[in-house]
Write a protein that holds these residues in place. Structure first.
Motif, PDB file in Angstrom:
ATOM      1  N   UNK A   1     -75.911 -57.241  12.125  1.00 42.97           N
ATOM      2  CA  UNK A   1     -76.619 -58.573  12.089  1.00 42.97           C
ATOM      3  C   UNK A   1     -77.448 -58.449  13.561  1.00 42.97           C
ATOM      4  N   UNK A   2     -76.883 -57.958  14.665  1.00 44.26           N
ATOM      5  CA  UNK A   2     -77.570 -58.039  15.661  1.00 44.26           C
ATOM      6  C   UNK A   2     -78.639 -56.953  15.701  1.00 44.26           C
ATOM      7  N   UNK A   3     -78.336 -55.972  15.182  1.00 47.82           N
ATOM      8  CA  UNK A   3     -79.406 -54.871  15.029  1.00 47.82           C
ATOM      9  C   UNK A   3     -80.771 -55.377  14.328  1.00 47.82           C
ATOM     10  N   UNK A   4     -80.592 -56.074  13.048  1.00 46.77           N
ATOM     11  CA  UNK A   4     -81.678 -56.636  12.497  1.00 46.77           C
ATOM     12  C   UNK A   4     -82.243 -57.724  13.113  1.00 46.77           C
ATOM     13  N   UNK A   5     -81.648 -58.827  13.766  1.00 46.71           N
ATOM     14  CA  UNK A   5     -82.110 -59.779  14.394  1.00 46.71           C
ATOM     15  C   UNK A   5     -82.947 -59.275  15.520  1.00 46.71           C
ATOM     16  N   UNK A   6     -82.545 -58.295  16.335  1.00 50.06           N
ATOM     17  CA  UNK A   6     -83.187 -57.721  17.490  1.00 50.06           C
ATOM     18  C   UNK A   6     -84.337 -56.598  17.341  1.00 50.06           C
ATOM     19  N   UNK A   7     -84.129 -56.285  15.751  1.00 47.63           N
ATOM     20  CA  UNK A   7     -85.076 -54.917  15.619  1.00 47.63           C
ATOM     21  C   UNK A   7     -84.546 -53.848  16.524  1.00 47.63           C
ATOM     22  N   UNK A   8     -83.475 -53.656  16.833  1.00 45.53           N
ATOM     23  CA  UNK A   8     -82.989 -52.604  17.695  1.00 45.53           C
ATOM     24  C   UNK A   8     -83.316 -51.097  17.275  1.00 45.53           C
ATOM     25  N   UNK A   9     -83.613 -50.281  17.881  1.00 49.08           N
ATOM     26  CA  UNK A   9     -83.880 -48.839  17.453  1.00 49.08           C
ATOM     27  C   UNK A   9     -82.718 -47.842  17.952  1.00 49.08           C
ATOM     28  N   UNK A  10     -82.160 -47.229  17.305  1.00 51.04           N
ATOM     29  CA  UNK A  10     -80.925 -46.512  17.701  1.00 51.04           C
ATOM     30  C   UNK A  10     -81.195 -45.397  18.835  1.00 51.04           C
ATOM     31  N   UNK A  11     -82.438 -44.591  18.574  1.00 56.44           N
ATOM     32  CA  UNK A  11     -82.660 -43.580  19.452  1.00 56.44           C
ATOM     33  C   UNK A  11     -83.030 -44.130  20.910  1.00 56.44           C
ATOM     34  N   UNK A  12     -83.616 -45.359  20.915  1.00 52.56           N
ATOM     35  CA  UNK A  12     -83.809 -45.819  22.366  1.00 52.56           C
ATOM     36  C   UNK A  12     -82.436 -46.419  23.144  1.00 52.56           C
ATOM     37  N   UNK A  13     -81.713 -46.778  22.209  1.00 56.80           N
ATOM     38  CA  UNK A  13     -80.440 -47.413  22.460  1.00 56.80           C
ATOM     39  C   UNK A  13     -79.527 -46.357  23.305  1.00 56.80           C
ATOM     40  N   UNK A  14     -79.610 -45.285  22.334  1.00 56.55           N
ATOM     41  CA  UNK A  14     -78.717 -44.114  22.792  1.00 56.55           C
ATOM     42  C   UNK A  14     -79.254 -43.419  24.095  1.00 56.55           C
ATOM     43  N   UNK A  15     -80.573 -43.415  24.320  1.00 50.20           N
ATOM     44  CA  UNK A  15     -81.097 -42.651  25.449  1.00 50.20           C
ATOM     45  C   UNK A  15     -80.623 -43.405  26.614  1.00 50.20           C
ATOM     46  N   UNK A  16     -79.953 -44.545  26.888  1.00 54.46           N
ATOM     47  CA  UNK A  16     -79.429 -45.116  27.898  1.00 54.46           C
ATOM     48  C   UNK A  16     -77.910 -44.696  28.350  1.00 54.46           C
TER      49      UNK A  16
END
Ligand code: SF4
Lengths: 203, 468
Positions: A163-178
Motif C-alpha cells: 500500500x505504501x509503495x503504491x501510494x508513494x510510487x517508491x522505487x526499490x533500487x533507490x530505496x536500497x541504495x541508502x
C-alpha cells in the motif's frame, strides 16, 4: 513511477478462475522490447480468434476503455513473466480485484503501479453478478482501502508494505541504495561464515 | 534460556536477512542469481539507469528458454536468435559467467544449477523464473522473481521480501510401484488447489520424501509453485551431500568438510511450529494425470472425469470451460483417451533418472504416436547417450533432440498444434502453454512413455511390471 491514491474508472468482470500469466500474455509475444508496448497482447488468445479477429463477446473488446478488472481466484498464477503486468498496464488497467493472486504476479504488479486488491470470494461473486456483461463506474480508494460502486463501500485487503509503495510510487533500487553500508557489512560476514556461498570471478 | 525452535525455512531466511524494516519488509542477501534470455527486460532497466551488476561472480547466465533443439548452427527465426544473442552480450558486457549455446554445460537453468554444484544447501537462490523452487530440494531458499526484482538483484545482490508463512507437507508410508515424485506433487496440488499453498514456504518431510533421490526431490520442489507456494524445501541429508560432492562449483577438501558440518544443522528443530501442517499417505497415491487447464485438475489414471453439473458456482464454470477446451466429456474414464503426441523433458522431468524410467517403459516397444525427448541439459544428454537411452527412444520412434525448455513453453518453436493432445512430462497444462489451442496432459515421464506405447492415456504400472 508516480504514486496515486484514487483510481476512478470503468470496471468489467472476467468471471474465470486461475487466469494464469500464460493467458495474460502468450509466450510468443515475449521477445518484444518493452518500449514497443504490450497492450495489444493482453489476453490475446481470449480476445482474438485464430484468424486474429476480435471476439465480440469478450469484455475487454466491448469496453476497451476499462481500467479495473474484477475476476476470480488465483489471478496471475504460473510463470513469473512480468510481461503479464506490462500487458495489463499498457492496456490501461490500473487495478485488478480478485479473491487471490499468484504471489510473484502480485509483487510484479506493485512494482509497476498496478493495484492487486483482494476481496472475499462472496464479495467478488456479488460484484461479478452486478457487473454482468456490462461495464460500471467504480472508484478504488487506496488511502481509505475501499472500493466504491453505486452506494456500496467495500473494504479490500492489501499488504501494508505494498500500500505504501503504491501510494508513494517508491522505487526499490533507490530505496536500497541508502542501505549500501549494511549490505557491504553483511556481505563480508557472509563470506566469513559461509565461504562456500561465494564464487570466484571467471576471469 | 533456550533458543527458540526454528524450522529449516526460518534458519535459512534468518541467515540472509540484511535488515528488517518496521513495516515488515526484509532485505535479503542473494547468494546465487541465475539469469536466462527472459532477463532482457531487467538488463534493459539496468542500462537505463547506467548501473553496473553488483556481483558478477554470483550471477550465472544460461541459454534455455529459446534454445533451439535442432539445427543450432543456423537459427532460422530472427527473434529467437536475437533473444539468445542479447543474453550472451549482456552477460559478456557485465563479466557474468554464461553457459551459452555452444557450452557443454548448457541446459535448463534448474537442471544446470544443481548439476554444476552452483546449488548448495543453505543458499538463497533467485532467478526470474517461477520454477526456481526446484533448488529448494537441496535445502536452499529458492524462489522465482519478476523482471523489476531481477534488475534489483543485479544492481544490489539483495531482494526485498515479506516473510511467507510456513507449511509442512509430511508424506508417510511409501509410494507404490511406478508411482513417482511427479504423481505425489500432482496429488497434493489436486487436494489443496492451485492456490492451496499461496503465501507459504513448504517443507516436504516424512519417510517418502527421505526415500526420494535428489532427482525426485527436485521434481517435487519444482512443482511447489503450481500449488501456489513461494518455495519448497527438503532438509539436506546424506543423499544430498552424495549428489553434490565433486561437482564443479561445490566446495572441496577441507572446505567440503566444513560445509557439510554446517549443512547438517539445516533441519527443522524437533517441535518447531509450522503455520500449517498437511499429512499425506504415500500409499494412497496412484499414477496421476491432469485432465483440465490447471494443475489442480488432476486425477488418478484409474478415475473418471468429474461432472460439472454436480459442482457449484465458479468450480462448475471452471470445469466446464476446461472440458470444453480439452475436448473431453464429463464422466468419461480418463484412461484410454487417445493422444496425438508425447513430450519428455523440462526442468520438472528432464533429468537422467526421468529418462531412465521412460526408457525402461519404451525398451523393445514402439511408440504409436510421434514424440520429442529433450534432455534437461547437454550433460544429461551425454550421460543418456553413454547409457544407450537415446537408441531406445529413437528405436521406439521418438525424436531425440538437444537440451532446452523446448515444448514446455514453446518459445524455441517446438509447439503442439491447435487442438492436438499431448501427454507431457512438463509442469503447466494452461490454455495455450504448449502452443495456441494445444491440449496438455501432465504426468510422470513413465506415464508419458506408456501413453506413447499405447497411443492413449494409460496406467504405466502393468507396462513397467518386472522392468524396474
Ligand atoms: S522447462 Fe519449462 S518450466 Fe522449466 S524453466 Fe523452462 S520453460 Fe520454465
Amino acid at each position: 513511477m508516480a504514486g496515486f491514491s484514487i483510481i476512478d474508472g470503468l470496471a468489467v468482470a472476467l468471471p474465470q478462475d486461475n487466469i494464469d500469466t500464460d493467458q495474460l500474455i502468450p509466450a510468443r509475444f515475449m521477445s518484444v522490447p518493452r518500449k514497443d508496448g504490450y497492450g495489444p497482447y493482453l489476453l490475446h488468445d481470449l480476445r482474438f480468434d485464430a484468424e486474429g479477429a476480435p471476439r465480440p463477446d469478450m469484455a475487454l473488446n466491448r469496453h476497451p476503455e476499462v481500467s479495473i478488472l474484477v475476476t476470480r481466484r488465483n489471478f496471475g498464477s504460473g510463470s513469473s513473466r512480468e510481461a503479464a503486468v506490462y500487458a495489463l498496464v499498457d492496456f490501461g488497467i490500473k487495478a485488478v480485484i480478485a479473491p487471490s493472486f499468484g504471489d510473484i504476479f502480485a509483487s510484479n504488479a506493485v512494482n509497476n503501479g498496478l493495484l492487486p486488491a483482494r476481496l472475499p470470494e462472496e464479495r467478488i461473486e456479488a460484484l461479478i453478478a452486478r457487473l454482468g456483461d456490462d461495464a460500471a463506474v467504480m472508484t478504488v480508494d487506496l488511502s481509505d482501502g475501499v472500493i466504491r460502486v453505486g452506494n456500496e463501500v467495500i473494504p479490500f485487503d492489501l499488504d501494508p508494505v505494498w500500500r505504501l509503495k503504491l501510494l508513494n510510487g517508491w522505487d526499490d533500487i533507490d530505496m536500497t541504495a541508502s542501505h549500501g553500508a549494511a549490505i557491504a557489512a553483511f556481505r563480508a560476514q557472509r563470506a566469513q561464515q559461509a565461504p562456500y556461498a561465494m564464487l570466484p570471478r571467471e576471469n | 534460556m533456550n533458543a527458540p525452535l526454528r524450522t529449516l525455512f526460518d534458519k535459512v531466511w534468518e541467515a540472509h536477512q540484511v535488515l528488517r524494516r518496521e513495516d515488515g519488509a526484509c532485505l535479503l542477501w542473494v547468494d546465487r542469481h541465475l539469469v536466462h534470455e527472459g532477463s532482457h527486460h531487467a538488463f534493459a532497466k539496468l542500462a537505463e539507469r547506467g548501473l553496473p551488476v553488483a556481483e558478477p561472480a554470483l550471477t550465472i547466465g544460461v541459454v534455455d528458454h529459446y534454445a533451439p533443439t535442432r539445427n543450432r548452427d543456423r537459427i532460422a527465426a530472427p527473434d529467437i536468435a536475437r533473444m539468445i544473442r542479447t543474453l550472451e552480450e549482456n552477460t559478456a558486457r557485465h563479466g557474468i559467467r554464461c553457459f551459452g549455446m555452444r557450452d557443454p554445460r548448457q541446459g535448463i537453468v534448474h537442471v544446470m544449477g544443481p548439476e554444476q554444484g552452483l546449488t548448495l544447501p543453505g543458499l538463497l537462490i533467485n532467478c526470474g523464473d517461477s520454477h526456481t523452487s526446484t533448488h529448494g530440494a537441496f535445502g536452499a531458499l529458492a524462489f522465482g522473481i519478476g523482471a523489476t526484482e531481477v534488475a534489483h538483484v543485479l544492481a544490489t545482490q539483495t531482494i526485498w521480501q515479506k516473510r511467507p508463512k510456513t507449511m509442512r507437507i509430511t508424506v508417510t508410508g511409501q509410494l507404490g510401484p511406478s508411482v513417482t515424485a511427479k504423481d505425489l506433487a500432482l496429488f497434493w496440488i489436486a487436494e489443496l488447489g492451485a492456490d492451496g499453498a499461496r503465501g507459504h514456504a513448504i517443507e516436504y518431510a516424512g519417510p517418502v520424501v527421505r526415500a526420494l533421490s535428489m532427482e525426485g526431490r527436485m521434481t517435487l520442489c519444482n512443482l511447489s509453485i503450481e500449488g501456489g507456494a513461494r518455495c519448497g524445501m527438503v532438509a539436506p541429508d546424506d543423499v544430498t551431500f552424495a549428489y553434490i560432492k565433486g561437482r564443479p562449483f561445490a566446495p572441496a577438501g577441507a572446505d567440503w568438510d566444513r560445509a557439510v558440518a554446517d549443512w547438517r544443522a539445516l533441519v527443522s528443530d524437533e517441535g518447531a511450529v509450522f503455520d500449517r501442517e498437511v499429512t499425506i499417505d504415500g500409499a494412497a497415491i496412484a499414477p496421476t494425470v491432469t485432465w483440465g487447464t490447471s494443475p489442480e485438475e488432476a486425477l488418478p489414471i484409474t478415475a473418471s472425469l468429474p461432472d460439472p453439473d454436480k459442482l457449484e458456482g465458479a468450480r462448475a464454470d471452471q470445469a466446464r470451460a476446461a472440458m470444453d477446451y480439452m475436448g473431453l466429456t464429463p464422466g468419461q474414464r480418463i484412461e484410454g483417451t487417445p493422444v496425438d503426441q508425447v513430450f519428455i523433458g523440462s526442468c520438472t522431468n528432464g533429468r537422467i533418472e526421468d529418462l531412465r524410467l521412460a526408457a525402461a517403459v519404451l525398451a523393445g516397444r514402439k511408440a504409436k504416436v510421434p514424440g520429442l525427448v529433450s534432455p534437461g541439459s547437454a550433460i544429461v544428454k551425454k550421460q543418456a547417450e553413454q547409457e544407450g537411452l537415446d537408441r531406445i527412444f529413437t528405436q521406439a520412434g521418438l525424436d531425440w533432440v538437444e537440451a532446452g525448455c523446448s515444448m514446455c513453453v514453446g518459445m524455441n518453436g517446438d509447439l503442439v498444434a491447435p487442438g492436438k493432445r499431448c501427454a507431457s512430462s512438463t509442469n503447466r497444462n494452461f490454455k495455450g502453454r504448449q502452443g495456441r489451442g494445444a491440449r496438455t496432459h501432465l504426468m510422470s515421464p513413465a506415464m508419458v512413455a506408456a501413453a506413447a506405447v499405447t497411443g492413449t492415456l494409460t496406467d504405466v504400472r502393468p507396462l513397467l511390471d518386472g522392468r524396474v
